[in-house]
Design an enzyme around this catalytic site. Sequence first.
Site, short mmCIF file in Angstrom:
data_model
loop_
_atom_site.label_atom_id
_atom_site.label_comp_id
_atom_site.label_asym_id
_atom_site.label_seq_id
_atom_site.Cartn_x
_atom_site.Cartn_y
_atom_site.Cartn_z
N TYR A 137 28.03 17.71 -9.51
CA TYR A 137 28.44 19.03 -9.99
C TYR A 137 29.57 18.97 -11.00
CZ TYR A 137 25.38 21.61 -6.91
OH TYR A 137 24.27 22.15 -6.31
N LYS A 188 23.76 8.83 1.77
CA LYS A 188 22.63 7.94 1.50
C LYS A 188 23.22 6.57 1.16
CE LYS A 188 18.21 7.19 0.54
NZ LYS A 188 17.14 7.21 1.53
N ASP A 221 17.85 11.84 4.04
CA ASP A 221 16.40 12.06 4.25
C ASP A 221 16.10 12.19 5.74
OD1 ASP A 221 17.20 9.39 4.36
OD2 ASP A 221 15.35 8.58 3.51
N ASP A 245 24.09 21.02 -1.02
CA ASP A 245 23.32 22.12 -1.61
C ASP A 245 21.91 22.15 -1.01
OD1 ASP A 245 22.65 24.18 -3.47
OD2 ASP A 245 21.60 22.67 -4.66
N ASP A 249 20.17 24.71 2.36
CA ASP A 249 19.00 25.60 2.20
C ASP A 249 17.98 25.33 3.31
OD1 ASP A 249 19.99 26.80 -0.11
OD2 ASP A 249 18.09 26.64 -1.20
C1 IPM Z 1 24.51 27.35 -3.98
C2 IPM Z 1 23.74 27.51 -5.25
C3 IPM Z 1 24.59 27.01 -6.40
C4 IPM Z 1 24.85 25.53 -6.16
C5 IPM Z 1 24.01 27.25 -7.79
C6 IPM Z 1 23.68 28.71 -8.02
C7 IPM Z 1 24.90 26.73 -8.88
O1 IPM Z 1 22.52 26.87 -5.17
O2 IPM Z 1 25.60 27.95 -3.87
O3 IPM Z 1 24.05 26.63 -3.08
O4 IPM Z 1 24.04 24.69 -6.56
O5 IPM Z 1 25.86 25.22 -5.55
MG MG Z 2 22.11 26.07 -3.26
#
Ligand code: IPM
Ligand code: MG
Length: 374
Positions: A137, A188, A221, A245, A249
């Site tokens: 990032y 990893k 993984d 990130d 999710d």
């Molecule tokens: C998150 C989002 C952001 C990230 C994006 C929108 C830049 O996916 O907050 O998880 O990758 O951190």
């Molecule tokens: Mg994200």
Amino acid sequence: MADLNLATIGGDGVGPEVVDQALRVLDATAPRFGLSIDRTDLPYGGARYLETGQVLTDDEVQDLKRYDAVLLGAVGRPDVPPGVLEKGLLLKLRFDLDLFINLRPGALLPGVTTPLADKQPADIDMLMVRENTESLYLGAGGRARQGTPYEVATQEMWATRFGVERCLRYAFDAAQARPRKHLTLVHKTNVLTFCGKLWFDVFQEVAGDYPDVETDYHHVDACCMYLVSSPERYDTLVTENMFGDIVTDLAAAICGGMGVAASGNLNPLADALGPSVFEPVHGSAPDIAGQDAANPLACVASLAMLLTETGRRLDKPKLVDAGGAVDRAIAAVSPTFAGKRLDRSGMGCTEIGDRLIQAVEQTASAPSGAGVSS
Ligand code: IPM
Ligand code: MG
């Protein structure tokens, strides 16, 4: 002086709608805890960018430092090229305010349907600590020889001992404060032998200061596999930015989807440069914007985290209590989603807001006190 000086950035798409509901919930909660709140709505986001060409200036970041906390709705819209708002607003806030922790709870709430067969709320109760200012990032890298067969692109993963250690110490503290006191490092190390090894070494060093915290290490993984097959393995997880990130999710998905995923971009230190920024993990969902169809639970859960974390950082127990009350209201409302999807429940954004307010009124104790001003 108000107990909480709050800035809100509704942002794009459904962002302003979910922030509105969070503020209604705040208005219902604050007086019950004698809290006075000053709020300022800031117009940053895609619409302003299209009008003025500005996303977020250095002066505007400077100005944000006078607030105690920021609640952000969502960033991103289809008529703005990808990256402009994400980098110019969200990542700029994370970097410029040195918000080095991204805290993302992943708990399955009562009544909410998980896609995992036979898993109950007791099986899925995690706290994820994502490093928020380093790794890929940082944006280090480049492209050269464009348009030739020899074109090259690099994107560098950076890890600094300072950045890794402060994140790990936060994660150990967080794990120690939870009943299971269990922390898993996710990386990893078998391939990323430089960055991964630094994380692993510092993890072991810091672990020495926390003898009561049980530790574990999983490759990223394998972590993805376990999140789906046996999420009960996990209590607190800590990982670097890019893996965080992705993994968060996946964790949100097993908790029923983005509908309830909250996050805090934190600088938890008493001498932080400025406010922490709290935001639902979901995006701006432009396809349903303006229809009162978004689920505000994730934004309200982010508000709860805002109250709790800001109360802790500023040593204001009333804010922490109010955060707890909002969390209890969410837990009281979540069974309404039984048998439904969080994102297509048929309940409108305002209707879910109404239910949360009702729950606050029923579950929060009501001491007399100051009101809310905007
Ligand atoms: C998150 C989002 C952001 C990230 C994006 C929108 C830049 O996916 O907050 O998880 O990758 O951190
Ligand atoms: Mg994200």
